[in-house]
Design an enzyme around this catalytic site. Sequence first.
Site, PDB file in Angstrom:
ATOM      1  N   SER A  39      46.326  34.708  38.719  1.00  0.00           N
ATOM      2  CA  SER A  39      47.162  34.848  39.905  1.00  0.00           C
ATOM      3  C   SER A  39      48.552  34.246  39.753  1.00  0.00           C
ATOM      4  O   SER A  39      49.411  34.413  40.611  1.00  0.00           O
ATOM      5  CB  SER A  39      46.478  34.183  41.109  1.00  0.00           C
ATOM      6  OG  SER A  39      46.299  32.800  40.889  1.00  0.00           O
ATOM      7  N   SER A  44      43.713  31.795  36.163  1.00  0.00           N
ATOM      8  CA  SER A  44      45.018  32.193  36.679  1.00  0.00           C
ATOM      9  C   SER A  44      46.216  31.642  35.923  1.00  0.00           C
ATOM     10  O   SER A  44      47.353  32.032  36.206  1.00  0.00           O
ATOM     11  CB  SER A  44      45.127  31.811  38.159  1.00  0.00           C
ATOM     12  OG  SER A  44      44.266  32.608  38.931  1.00  0.00           O
ATOM     13  N   LYS A  99      54.851  28.197  41.031  1.00  0.00           N
ATOM     14  CA  LYS A  99      54.052  29.147  41.801  1.00  0.00           C
ATOM     15  C   LYS A  99      54.174  28.792  43.285  1.00  0.00           C
ATOM     16  O   LYS A  99      54.182  27.608  43.637  1.00  0.00           O
ATOM     17  CB  LYS A  99      52.603  29.036  41.328  1.00  0.00           C
ATOM     18  CG  LYS A  99      51.622  30.058  41.856  1.00  0.00           C
ATOM     19  CD  LYS A  99      50.286  29.871  41.158  1.00  0.00           C
ATOM     20  CE  LYS A  99      49.256  30.911  41.571  1.00  0.00           C
ATOM     21  NZ  LYS A  99      47.990  30.763  40.790  1.00  0.00           N
TER      22      LYS A  99
END
Length: 476
Positions: free
Chosen positions: A152, A176, A76
């Site tokens: 996310s 997330s 990420k």
Amino acid sequence: MNSAILEIARQVRSGERSAADVLQATLARVRELDPQYNGFTAVVEARARTEAAAIDARRARGEPLPPLAGVPYAVKNLFDIAGETTLAGGHVNAGNPPASRDATLVTRLRDAGAVLVGALNMDEHAYGFTTENTHYGACRNPHDVTRIAGGSSGGSAAAVAGGLVPLTLGSDTNGSIRVPASLCGVFGLKPTFGRLARTGSYPFVGSLDHLGPFAADAAGLAAAYDALQGPDRDDNACAQRAAEPTLAGLASDRPLRVAVLGGYFAHWTGPEARLAVDIAARALGAVDTVELAGAEQARAAAFIITAAEGGALHRHRLTTQYDDYEPHSRARLVAGSLVPAAWVQQAQRIRQRVYREALALFDHYDVLIAPATPVPATVIGTDSLTLAGRTLPARASMGLLTQPISCLGLPVCAAPTWPGVGRDAHLPLGVQLIGAPWREADCLLAAHRLEQADAAGVRTVTAAVAATPAASVAAA
């Protein structure tokens, strides 16, 4: 154990494949398929080739290779990568200087022999559950590119689900990791709060942020988690606990006491989520249903803590660069910066009270089952959904079932099921396998048993979906 991650490492160690060949095939898949998914925001090809070459050189010298030798992975884009700017999904960060060193977890995977391929799309500053990023584009679900990937850590889940890389890293503040794992049909682990080091990751909510891995199978997830463990003196929240290996334990026949979380977790679910829990409960022999009485209050507490800490973190730049922030989150950050301190204090008290309620459940059970998302992946751009007879905001409601658990810091493994209901029959919906603090081994063992019982698992993206023309994807 069948595992894409373990098989790659075995082939590289045995000489059946070189790390360079594995990387070459990975880069080709990323180039071919990622334009449909929009999972990657950067590919660090030169670095990847250097790391793969180093693994092959070690083998040529006859040196023993580490456990994840040659395994490609991506992170990420809130993880620091030396020489790259850490975006954290934000255009406002694009002008920041490059990171001077890798995040701690990136260093640990490198030490374990894994090969970093790139950085992945996310909701700006991890404040969202859909990865509909205004600046870098929406991340699309590999099982249906008209749908969200979740967030996310949407890019992290999509990259595994789409077969681009077998391992990724994400973060989980309010869900997330578990939300995108559920919607993309992959395995994801949110460890106990404080278990894995956060040094070198862009923060969101210091008292709630967790980091963890995604993989296509439980054994690969456990292998990655084992490589990531260890204390970190630079992260005050990272407990100084010795590593507790979990991979070997997946072969254990020890019994697990399993129950279903009802009440709040049954109320806020659609039919697919209810069926997902039933599938998992039958496979794990769970006959009891229990309630976490304070779940709704824990979610409210998580909202307040998130708003206050997130708003405080971004307060200064919001006053000078408001227009550079993501439209989906900037107003919430401003509002959060105005939350009274008394509210935050009360939220922390509630957090501790509900935590004690949860610990009492673990006096009787090892693992609790709950759905990970209330519904399968929605169409990109969806603003509302209906649950329990109420119309709710779609983006925030994807975290209805994960936020209460994040607030308590409990370890959770998200495992993918395929309820196969109605027009969403082609989409997965995951379950949360929730353990007592520091009992990640129980969560992973439960996930592995679901996989062995054919009740959970990753399904290959169909050729028809994968071949969707780019023009059609853009139109969607």
